[in-house]
Design an enzyme around this catalytic site. Sequence first.
Site, mmCIF file in Angstrom:
data_model
loop_
_atom_site.group_PDB
_atom_site.id
_atom_site.type_symbol
_atom_site.label_atom_id
_atom_site.label_comp_id
_atom_site.label_asym_id
_atom_site.label_seq_id
_atom_site.Cartn_x
_atom_site.Cartn_y
_atom_site.Cartn_z
ATOM 1 N N GLU A 153 17.013 59.446 -64.146
ATOM 2 C CA GLU A 153 18.365 59.842 -64.553
ATOM 3 C C GLU A 153 19.349 58.680 -64.474
ATOM 4 O O GLU A 153 20.195 58.521 -65.368
ATOM 5 C CB GLU A 153 18.856 61.006 -63.688
ATOM 6 N N HIS A 160 17.768 72.935 -56.213
ATOM 7 C CA HIS A 160 17.831 73.153 -57.662
ATOM 8 C C HIS A 160 18.764 74.297 -58.018
ATOM 9 O O HIS A 160 18.667 74.862 -59.105
ATOM 10 C CB HIS A 160 16.430 73.449 -58.213
#
Length: 367
Positions: free
Chosen positions: A95, A164
Amino acid sequence: MSGIIGRTMANRRISDLNKFLVGSRVFASRTYSSAVKEMTVRDALNSALDEEMSADPKVFVMGEEVGEYQGAYKITKGLLTKYGPQRVIDTPITEAGFTGIGVGAAYHGLRPVIEFMTFNFSMQAIDHIINSAAKSNYMSAGQISVPIVFRGPNGAAAGVGAQHSQCYAAWYGACPGLKVLAPYSSEDARGLLKAAIRDPDPVVFLENELLYGESFPISAEALDSSFSLPIGKAKIEREGKDVTITAFSKMVGYALKAAEILAKEGISAEVINLRSIRPLDRPAINASVRKTNRLVTVEEGFPQHGVGAEICASVVEESFEYLDAPVERITGADVPMPYAANLERLAVPQIEDIVRAVKRVCYRSSK
């Protein structure tokens, strides 16, 4: 190595969960007139991307599995075949790397759309989002524009644990230089994503995994390729006179269902879909509170320094004399998200929580 293995396993669990949700149709059923066209949030996002890429060759998509796999949640389905690998770019699991490349491309006038498989992974790239994207226009005295969109699923899904399941609305909403959007319906998703891609500034676009497969009625106007929604404007989803309920993303649906229950008990609730977290539509919120004289805010995120806290501050500063009851905030629990399903349900707001809070501000209950 263990981190890469853990990330790969997490990615597989997310993809498997998405397949299960799409296949099992676990979303709440909706009944609308057959004369009204319906569209899923997934298709709304996909069509918005497609149309903006077709209209502007500077728009491109980059992220993990966006190309060959057609997106972990199939938001980018068909785009690789139509636009090719130079505009639909599959990346490694990095990322920080592909977000930095995207910001650099935006510096040079391109319009990247960066997909995070989940916004939890954006933490790997937060330096580029905050320091490289959000601040560059100010630090360059307006000489550098950064027209980039960071998009992906945000907040709680189902059974994906503490790492998450976080809501980043308040995180990114606190940063000057960013615009932060959180769509609820298909019309929201289509209109706001188009506006985000066309905007000259960096936009954080917070979707919800559990809404991707849900269908909403969509107007002919919203299906037009020129359609977009204004950034910074909330929508009154349901008018009422007794209490104002503010919500965004998935919680708008919960607020609307709570309003239906409350109506049967003689309480008329006005539901505001915020749509935009930053800028926040303070005039719309305060105008509603001045009419209803009561406020309940709803969000999935943590209670401390949340979006609801900012709304409360705005109302106290601008409309305090109109309040007939203390403001109620409904939020996620102040704990990391539990993995166990029964505890997970207790950690996120439920419809009954909203109903109870409204009854408290209307002095119908002490619970």
